[in-house]
Design a protein around this motif. Structure first.
Motif, PDB file in Angstrom:
ATOM      1  N   THR A   1       2.223 -14.251   3.754  1.00 43.60           N
ATOM      2  CA  THR A   1       2.457 -14.989   2.516  1.00 43.60           C
ATOM      3  C   THR A   1       1.819 -14.176   1.402  1.00 43.60           C
ATOM      4  OG1 THR A   1       2.401 -17.097   3.666  1.00 43.60           O
ATOM      5  CG2 THR A   1       2.085 -17.162   1.294  1.00 43.60           C
ATOM      6  N   ALA A   2       2.608 -13.802   0.401  1.00 48.17           N
ATOM      7  CA  ALA A   2       2.084 -12.983  -0.697  1.00 48.17           C
ATOM      8  C   ALA A   2       2.142 -13.771  -2.001  1.00 48.17           C
ATOM      9  CB  ALA A   2       2.899 -11.705  -0.806  1.00 48.17           C
ATOM     10  N   PHE A   3       1.138 -13.569  -2.844  1.00 47.89           N
ATOM     11  CA  PHE A   3       1.056 -14.289  -4.122  1.00 47.89           C
ATOM     12  C   PHE A   3       1.016 -13.286  -5.268  1.00 47.89           C
ATOM     13  CE2 PHE A   3      -1.180 -16.591  -0.838  1.00 47.89           C
ATOM     14  CZ  PHE A   3      -0.860 -17.929  -1.035  1.00 47.89           C
TER      15      PHE A   3
ATOM     16  N   PRO B   1       0.793  -1.242   0.000  1.00 43.34           N
ATOM     17  CA  PRO B   1       0.000   0.000   0.000  1.00 43.34           C
ATOM     18  C   PRO B   1       0.818   1.281   0.000  1.00 43.34           C
ATOM     19  CG  PRO B   1      -0.084  -1.108   2.143  1.00 43.34           C
ATOM     20  CD  PRO B   1       0.629  -2.025   1.222  1.00 43.34           C
ATOM     21  N   ASP B   2       2.147   1.162   0.155  1.00 46.00           N
ATOM     22  CA  ASP B   2       2.963   2.379   0.156  1.00 46.00           C
ATOM     23  C   ASP B   2       3.424   2.737  -1.255  1.00 46.00           C
ATOM     24  OD1 ASP B   2       4.539   0.154  -0.118  1.00 46.00           O
ATOM     25  OD2 ASP B   2       6.124   0.822   1.276  1.00 46.00           O
ATOM     26  N   ILE B   3       2.897   2.069  -2.256  1.00 49.30           N
ATOM     27  CA  ILE B   3       3.339   2.348  -3.624  1.00 49.30           C
ATOM     28  C   ILE B   3       2.942   3.789  -3.997  1.00 49.30           C
ATOM     29  CG2 ILE B   3       1.215   1.347  -4.638  1.00 49.30           C
ATOM     30  CD1 ILE B   3       2.926   0.411  -7.006  1.00 49.30           C
TER      31      ILE B   3
ATOM     32  N   VAL C   1       4.558  -6.757  -5.394  1.00 49.15           N
ATOM     33  CA  VAL C   1       4.014  -7.615  -4.335  1.00 49.15           C
ATOM     34  C   VAL C   1       5.078  -7.834  -3.254  1.00 49.15           C
ATOM     35  CG1 VAL C   1       3.016  -9.880  -3.857  1.00 49.15           C
ATOM     36  CG2 VAL C   1       2.465  -8.701  -5.992  1.00 49.15           C
ATOM     37  N   GLU C   2       6.314  -7.861  -3.716  1.00 50.11           N
ATOM     38  CA  GLU C   2       7.426  -8.048  -2.779  1.00 50.11           C
ATOM     39  C   GLU C   2       7.462  -6.935  -1.731  1.00 50.11           C
ATOM     40  OE1 GLU C   2      10.957  -8.567  -5.052  1.00 50.11           O
ATOM     41  OE2 GLU C   2      11.634 -10.200  -3.752  1.00 50.11           O
ATOM     42  N   GLY C   3       6.894  -5.776  -2.092  1.00 54.00           N
ATOM     43  CA  GLY C   3       6.888  -4.629  -1.184  1.00 54.00           C
ATOM     44  C   GLY C   3       6.222  -4.935   0.156  1.00 54.00           C
TER      45      GLY C   3
ATOM     46  N   ARG D   1       8.077  -5.222   3.593  1.00 59.22           N
ATOM     47  CA  ARG D   1       8.401  -4.105   4.482  1.00 59.22           C
ATOM     48  C   ARG D   1       7.377  -3.933   5.600  1.00 59.22           C
ATOM     49  NH1 ARG D   1       9.541  -1.944  -0.574  1.00 59.22           N
ATOM     50  NH2 ARG D   1       7.489  -0.969  -0.775  1.00 59.22           N
ATOM     51  N   PHE D   2       6.240  -4.615   5.466  1.00 54.54           N
ATOM     52  CA  PHE D   2       5.147  -4.380   6.418  1.00 54.54           C
ATOM     53  C   PHE D   2       5.108  -5.384   7.552  1.00 54.54           C
ATOM     54  CE2 PHE D   2       4.194  -1.733   2.960  1.00 54.54           C
ATOM     55  CZ  PHE D   2       3.458  -0.684   3.480  1.00 54.54           C
ATOM     56  N   THR D   3       6.092  -6.270   7.599  1.00 53.77           N
ATOM     57  CA  THR D   3       6.117  -7.201   8.727  1.00 53.77           C
ATOM     58  C   THR D   3       7.549  -7.486   9.162  1.00 53.77           C
ATOM     59  OG1 THR D   3       5.400  -9.346   9.562  1.00 53.77           O
ATOM     60  CG2 THR D   3       6.093  -9.294   7.256  1.00 53.77           C
ATOM     61  N   THR D   4       7.673  -7.714  10.440  1.00 52.38           N
ATOM     62  CA  THR D   4       8.958  -8.199  10.946  1.00 52.38           C
ATOM     63  C   THR D   4       8.918  -9.719  11.040  1.00 52.38           C
ATOM     64  OG1 THR D   4       8.115  -7.985  13.195  1.00 52.38           O
ATOM     65  CG2 THR D   4       9.423  -6.155  12.355  1.00 52.38           C
ATOM     66  N   GLY D   5       7.743 -10.288  10.793  1.00 58.08           N
ATOM     67  CA  GLY D   5       7.605 -11.747  10.795  1.00 58.08           C
ATOM     68  C   GLY D   5       8.142 -12.333   9.500  1.00 58.08           C
TER      69      GLY D   5
END
Ligand SMILES: O=C(O)CCC(=O)C(=O)O
Ligand SMILES: [Fe+2]
Length: 559
Positions: free
Chosen positions: A176-178, A105-107, A191-193, A196-200
């Motif tokens: 997990t992103a697809f 969402p920071d795009i 999608v790889e972005g 940045r939104f998790t430390t997990g």
């Protein structure tokens, strides 16, 4: 879009719903204004507005149940706003988020690979929709009228999205992103972005498909197949999908002194569940003959209705005999073709019927007697007392009440789901044979009444009331347990699950009270059932002011 199965000829199974059903997972599907049943309500045009409307609807579900979030395309941005809001309100975060086919969402606006719908005429807008792989049928004269406004509003959700959480810390749950490798708009790097939104942990998976791949049967099947192969590789064999379906009744893992002594199937010991004083009070009450005996059903359970199946055997045998007798009779009379009168038939049938009923009856009785002698008579050789009707003024009542209230809190179930507690005494040489406490599916005798009276037994709770000098352990017999035997320790509670949380019988849970070799063994026992048990001894709780431990006493789960 994942969760609608449609109706009538348009009905198509949803892979997600099927999975939820198979795994006992509840699916909270969202239908925002402007869609289907809510078609007349104006659609939202800002993700944060959807989140704000949605959170109060789902918040109560998020508080006490582990959950995951699954979102696709612009749905991921709605999910993101929802989770930011939930975090701000200190609600529990998901176990994991599965986000598909959308840039993080920071795009920045300049990097967004699409044209804003606001400036597009009708045909240009249709083309823009096509570039997102919207099905051509949507643009047909019959449908475009219905879809147009909704599509314009949906596109506004991401066209005009502003990321307002720049200073917020990243989430900690795994993501997990697809992305579809034939998606014309959303590319891998976008999608790889999300990383940045998790430390997990973060996993990025490529799917063979276009932007709307979950709606494309081939992409979805390919994806499922791949996942299965991956599982097979990891496990070096056929994936054990049934394992994912094993869910058990809740047990509060924060309970002080709780120890899980076997992982799967799970077995727990709650150490020092009852005080030495309570144990002694319960032993005394039983020994002093102050509690009513419980006649324990040692008989082999036979469905007497099934005996009716023997009727045709009796009838056929008797008919045959009668026929033989008649033939002999008419033969003796000299007239080989003499008419068979009704009176003669009745006269011959009577004794034959008697003869055959007696014969078959004797056989059945002998078989049952034999089974009882060899099996039934030795199921349980101890003595049982019940607290079902116990007077609340009885000296042992407070100990029973503490047992019920603690069990209720530990299992997060109202006390009226607990069967009336019993105290059992085994003397030297006495035992309880290998048995199941849940009723197996298809078990004939009394299954219906059993299920009506509280349903399946989900948890057995046994408290050892004394130290046993020798023997008397509780043994689990399935090979998975490798001979696990719990040795009695005064005050400890043993907990395990005769059936899964959904009531399915678990064949692995055969257990026994091993013979006592020296001294005596006392236990206190109850089962937590699926529903309220009509005979539950909750009256014992109503009379008690509070629990000495300070924990909530109650018919009422703490959750
Ligand atoms: O005596 C034991 O250790 C086990 C008792 C039991 O399993 C039961 O009463 O159902
Ligand atoms: Fe048992």
């Amino acid at each position: 879009m994942y969760t609608s199965e449609g109706t009538g000829i348009r009905r198509a199974p949803s892979a997600l719903l099927e999975w939820c059903r198979a795994n006992g997972v509840e699916c909270l599907a969202v239908q925002p204004p402007g869609r289907l049943l809510r078609g007349r309500e104006p659609p939202f045009t800002r993700c944060c507005d959807i989140a704000e409307a949605l959170l109060p609807v789902v918040a109560s579900k998020l508080i006490d149940t582990p959950y995951v979030v699954i979102a696709h395309s612009v749905g991921t941005w709605v999910a993101y706003e929802l989770l930011r809001l939930a975090a701000a309100q200190r609600l529990p975060m998901p176990r994991q988020a599965f986000l598909s086919a959308m840039a993080s969402p920071d795009i920045p606006h300049v990097a967004r690979p699409w044209r804003q719908q606001r400036g597009l005429g009708e045909e240009e807008f249709k083309d823009e929709c096509r570039s997102w792989d919207v099905n051509e049928i949507v643009f047909s004269a019959a449908l475009w009228g219905t879809y147009h406004d909704l599509m314009r509003a949906d596109f506004t959700l991401f066209d005009e999205f502003e990321h307002t959480h720049g200073g917020a810390p990243p989430f900690a749950f795994p993501v997990t992103a697809f992305y579809g490798n034939r998606d014309r708009r959303i590319k891998r790097s976008m999608v790889e972005g999300w990383q940045r939104f998790t430390t997990g942990s973060f996993q990025l998976l490529e799917v063979d498909g276009h932007h709307l791949w979950p709606l494309d049967k081939d992409s979805l099947l390919g994806e499922l197949q791949r996942e299965r192969q991956q599982q097979q590789q990891q496990q070096g064999g056929v994936p054990d999908l049934s394992a994912t379906r094993r869910t058990y009744h809740f047990i509060d893992s924060r309970w002080p002194g709780l120890e899980q002594v076997h992982a799967e199937p799970p077995v727990y010991i709650a150490h020092d569940f009852l005080s030495a004083d309570d144990c002694a009070a319960l032993r005394r009450a039983a020994e002093a003959g102050q509690l009513p005996y419980l006649a324990y059903d040692n008989a082999v359970l036979v469905d007497t209705h099934r005996l009716l199946l023997l009727l045709p055997v009796v009838a056929a045998g008797a008919g045959f005999d009668a026929w033989q007798a008649l033939l002999a009779h008419s033969g003796a009379g000299g007239g080989g073709d003499a008419a068979v009168t009704a009176a003669a038939l009745a006269a011959a049938a009577g004794p034959a019927l008697l003869h055959w009923s007696a014969g078959v009856g004797l056989l059945v009785a002998a078989a049952l007697g034999g089974m009882r002698a060899f099996v039934g008579g030795r199921v349980f050789t101890g003595t049982k007392w019940t607290a079902a009707q116990l007077d609340p003024s009885h000296p042992a009542a407070p100990a029973f009440a503490r047992f019920l209230s603690r069990t209720s809190v530990l299992l997060g179930a109202p006390a009226d789901r607990l069967e009336p507690p019993t105290v059992t005494r085994y003397r030297r040489g006495e035992y309880q044979r290998k048995h199941f406490d849940a009723r197996p599916d298809g078990d004939p005798a009394g299954l219906k009444q059993f299920l009506e009276a509280g349903g399946q037994r989900l948890v057995q709770v046994v408290v050892y009331l004394n130290e046993v000098e020798g023997g008397g352990g509780t043994r689990f017999h399935h090979p998975l347990f490798r001979g696990l035997t719990i040795e009695p320790r005064q005050g400890d509670a043993l907990l395990f699950f005769p059936a899964y949380a959904d009531g399915r019988f678990d064949v692995r849970m055969a257990h026994s009270g091993q013979p006592v070799e020296a001294g005596q063994k006392f236990i206190l026992n109850t089962w937590c059932c699926q529903r309220a048990v009509p005979s539950a001894a909750s009256h014992l709780l109503d009379q008690q002011g509070g629990d000495a431990s300070g924990r909530t006493l109650g018919v009422g789960a703490p959750r």
